[in-house]
Design a protein around this motif. Sequence first.
Motif, PDB file in Angstrom:
ATOM      1  N   ARG A  27      12.363 -38.222  16.749  1.00 53.26           N
ATOM      2  CA  ARG A  27      13.057 -38.583  17.971  1.00 53.26           C
ATOM      3  C   ARG A  27      12.168 -38.515  19.201  1.00 53.26           C
ATOM      4  N   LEU A  28      11.045 -37.802  19.080  1.00 52.01           N
ATOM      5  CA  LEU A  28      10.208 -37.509  20.248  1.00 52.01           C
ATOM      6  C   LEU A  28       9.900 -38.722  21.126  1.00 52.01           C
ATOM      7  N   PRO A  29       9.417 -39.837  20.561  1.00 53.83           N
ATOM      8  CA  PRO A  29       9.080 -40.951  21.454  1.00 53.83           C
ATOM      9  C   PRO A  29      10.306 -41.497  22.190  1.00 53.83           C
ATOM     10  N   LEU A  30      11.484 -41.397  21.563  1.00 57.57           N
ATOM     11  CA  LEU A  30      12.696 -41.873  22.239  1.00 57.57           C
ATOM     12  C   LEU A  30      13.068 -40.932  23.376  1.00 57.57           C
ATOM     13  N   ASP A  31      12.892 -39.622  23.133  1.00 54.97           N
ATOM     14  CA  ASP A  31      13.161 -38.648  24.201  1.00 54.97           C
ATOM     15  C   ASP A  31      12.217 -38.869  25.369  1.00 54.97           C
ATOM     16  N   ILE A  32      10.949 -39.084  25.039  1.00 55.91           N
ATOM     17  CA  ILE A  32       9.969 -39.311  26.103  1.00 55.91           C
ATOM     18  C   ILE A  32      10.328 -40.574  26.885  1.00 55.91           C
ATOM     19  N   GLY A  33      10.825 -41.581  26.163  1.00 56.74           N
ATOM     20  CA  GLY A  33      11.172 -42.834  26.826  1.00 56.74           C
ATOM     21  C   GLY A  33      12.575 -42.854  27.413  1.00 56.74           C
ATOM     22  N   HIS A  34      13.247 -41.700  27.442  1.00 58.59           N
ATOM     23  CA  HIS A  34      14.585 -41.567  28.023  1.00 58.59           C
ATOM     24  C   HIS A  34      15.573 -42.559  27.421  1.00 58.59           C
ATOM     25  N   VAL A  35      15.514 -42.717  26.093  1.00 57.90           N
ATOM     26  CA  VAL A  35      16.504 -43.556  25.419  1.00 57.90           C
ATOM     27  C   VAL A  35      17.823 -42.788  25.386  1.00 57.90           C
ATOM     28  N   ASP A  36      18.921 -43.505  25.565  1.00 58.84           N
ATOM     29  CA  ASP A  36      20.250 -42.911  25.539  1.00 58.84           C
ATOM     30  C   ASP A  36      20.441 -42.065  24.273  1.00 58.84           C
ATOM     31  N   PRO A  37      20.880 -40.787  24.420  1.00 55.48           N
ATOM     32  CA  PRO A  37      20.893 -39.850  23.280  1.00 55.48           C
ATOM     33  C   PRO A  37      21.663 -40.337  22.056  1.00 55.48           C
ATOM     34  N   THR A  38      22.820 -40.949  22.247  1.00 56.79           N
ATOM     35  CA  THR A  38      23.569 -41.376  21.055  1.00 56.79           C
ATOM     36  C   THR A  38      22.850 -42.518  20.361  1.00 56.79           C
ATOM     37  N   GLU A  39      22.269 -43.425  21.154  1.00 59.99           N
ATOM     38  CA  GLU A  39      21.502 -44.512  20.558  1.00 59.99           C
ATOM     39  C   GLU A  39      20.301 -43.937  19.802  1.00 59.99           C
ATOM     40  N   ALA A  40      19.660 -42.938  20.418  1.00 58.54           N
ATOM     41  CA  ALA A  40      18.497 -42.307  19.781  1.00 58.54           C
ATOM     42  C   ALA A  40      18.899 -41.705  18.442  1.00 58.54           C
ATOM     43  N   ASP A  41      20.052 -41.001  18.407  1.00 61.66           N
ATOM     44  CA  ASP A  41      20.524 -40.401  17.154  1.00 61.66           C
ATOM     45  C   ASP A  41      20.664 -41.468  16.077  1.00 61.66           C
ATOM     46  N   ASP A  42      21.287 -42.580  16.453  1.00 61.55           N
ATOM     47  CA  ASP A  42      21.504 -43.652  15.474  1.00 61.55           C
ATOM     48  C   ASP A  42      20.182 -44.191  14.954  1.00 61.55           C
ATOM     49  N   ARG A  43      19.249 -44.428  15.877  1.00 62.18           N
ATOM     50  CA  ARG A  43      17.977 -45.011  15.454  1.00 62.18           C
ATOM     51  C   ARG A  43      17.198 -44.046  14.567  1.00 62.18           C
ATOM     52  N   VAL A  44      17.237 -42.750  14.909  1.00 61.69           N
ATOM     53  CA  VAL A  44      16.535 -41.756  14.088  1.00 61.69           C
ATOM     54  C   VAL A  44      17.147 -41.723  12.695  1.00 61.69           C
ATOM     55  N   ALA A  45      18.490 -41.692  12.640  1.00 59.54           N
ATOM     56  CA  ALA A  45      19.156 -41.648  11.334  1.00 59.54           C
ATOM     57  C   ALA A  45      18.779 -42.873  10.512  1.00 59.54           C
ATOM     58  N   ALA A  46      18.740 -44.034  11.148  1.00 58.66           N
ATOM     59  CA  ALA A  46      18.429 -45.266  10.422  1.00 58.66           C
ATOM     60  C   ALA A  46      17.006 -45.232   9.870  1.00 58.66           C
ATOM     61  N   VAL A  47      16.045 -44.817  10.697  1.00 58.71           N
ATOM     62  CA  VAL A  47      14.656 -44.865  10.240  1.00 58.71           C
ATOM     63  C   VAL A  47      14.395 -43.780   9.188  1.00 58.71           C
ATOM     64  N   LEU A  48      15.101 -42.635   9.304  1.00 63.44           N
ATOM     65  CA  LEU A  48      14.943 -41.598   8.284  1.00 63.44           C
ATOM     66  C   LEU A  48      15.469 -42.090   6.944  1.00 63.44           C
TER      67      LEU A  48
END
Lengths: 289, 264
Positions: free
Chosen positions: A127-148
Amino acid sequence: MTAPVPLDEVPLDAVPLDAVPLDGAPLDPPPPVELLSVEKRFANGVLGLEPTTLRVKPGEFITIIGPSGCGKSTLLKLASGLAEPSDGRVWWWRGPFARVGEKTRRLAFVFQDPTLMPWASVAANVRLPLDIGHVDPTEADDRVAAVLAELGLSDRATQRPRQLSGGMRMRTSIARALVTDPDLLLMDEPFGALDELSRNRLDERLLQLSAERGLTTMFVTHSIYEAAFLSTRVIVMAANPGRIYAEHTIDAPHPRGEAFRLSPAFADHARELTRLLTAASLDTRGNQP
Amino acid sequence: MTTLLHNRDLLPVVAPIAIGAIILGGWQVTCTVLAVPDYLFPAPSSIWHALCGNWPTLFHALLGTLKVTLMAFAIAVITGTLIALLFAQSRLIEISLLPYAIMLQVTPIVAIAPLIIIMIDDTFISLVLCAAAVAIFPIISNTTIGLKAVDPGLLAYFRMARASRWQQLVRLRIPSAVPFFLAGLRIASGLSLIGAVVAEFVAGTGGHSSGLAYEILQAGFQLDMPRMFAALALITFAGVAMALAMAGLSRLALTWHGTGGDDQ
Ligand SMILES: Nc1ncnc2c1ncn2[C@@H]1O[C@H](COP(=O)(O)OP(=O)(O)OP(=O)(O)O)[C@@H](O)[C@H]1O
Ligand SMILES: [Mg+2]
């Protein structure tokens, strides 16, 4: 047909005009990365890379092979903006590095070792690069889950890196690169520490992903077979000083799978790469001042 | 006995206790057999009697010393961490201020304590300040080192991912500094007790009564050796308790941090 270089994006004095190859590369879409007469001389005077020009076209899978110490990592670091050239110029999508990271201009780098945060879970690392890029947290969760899920790490999401095997750590590192949805993916011997079978599996996965996502990839490896399997173009480098020695195009159609590995064409490419690599390792000019 | 010698959990507890028991036993026997008078060298039994007999006073003194120690420790940890974070912000700040931090460290607290005690009316505050001045340095130096001891690969990653300075600090430097900070914490906890006791001695000689050091001074004036030893034992006990608490805390923190614990 020679297309002019769009000069509005680049200050005229930043690069000598004769360093810009006007060989008719199409402007649209622009090449994700171009090295123009790029030279790297280290602080201690060693010439790591002699002036080199390399244009990476969109969608290409470029693999760099060469003897140890020939400057593969140096070339990749220059292409990622991690190192500054001592001469020449690097362009990303025909623009300066400052514009990398904008939409359709995302760059991700996978280091030779996983470089994960030991104190953070697999999911937090990815998730780190999304956090650094201030991606919306729920969207970040979804993207992390998908890539994992994509990389088979879903059941490891809450574990720490030290609880994973080497291959899983590497996959975590790749997940961290893919989660940003990059357009240009640079990988420095990502599967070097893996066994042959895991490596083959990840290679196939990587090809699928690049096809699905329209990735442009630069990939360093020591394995001729990996290079022959993955690439659309192989760059063979020679050492002392580091330079591009030869190029070899691999025109086999995608998707490639086990069938390609067993085909005579694959064997031919591998043989040709072996020949080039052997010639490259014999061709040393001695360390020039 | 062999099974005990091979028990890795119990041995570190049982072996030191056994040694302690042997020493105390030998001490008691020697004093009894040679009939050493209490005012020269008291036997453990006399010390125990003194401890029980003076318990209300000694316990009050122990609480006083602990209050100074814990307060100083807290101040040292908070201020020291803030100073280290400040140092990490700019090389200029660090090279400008570090010499003063070192000056603070190398000047013996016994030399500064009288000054502080005279200048500040409130004995408690002056004692806390002295002890905090002793304890702060390991926090500053360890945390500063930790904030810089960042995995270069991760640092390169953060730079390439265009992390801001703040993000680098919060997501990379502070977590990297945790093990160093914890080591500093353990040293500082011991030093704050030492600082508190030394400051109490200085204050005690100036007539400000406070803490276990003052009890030791008083017992010394009255040649009440058992009571002196009892106060000394309480100081040691407080130090051991602090050290154990810090060891437990850093174990917990390191397990959470992912760089310690048993499942390495
Ligand atoms: N920071 C540096 N300072 C001086 N010399 C360097 C530096 N980094 C690399 N070199 C030198 O530049 C040359 C190329 O190094 P590079 O890491 O690019 O090789 P490589 O092809 O990636 O090798 P390998 O396959 O072993 O990873 C080597 O001779 C190395 O010693
Ligand atoms: Mg390398």
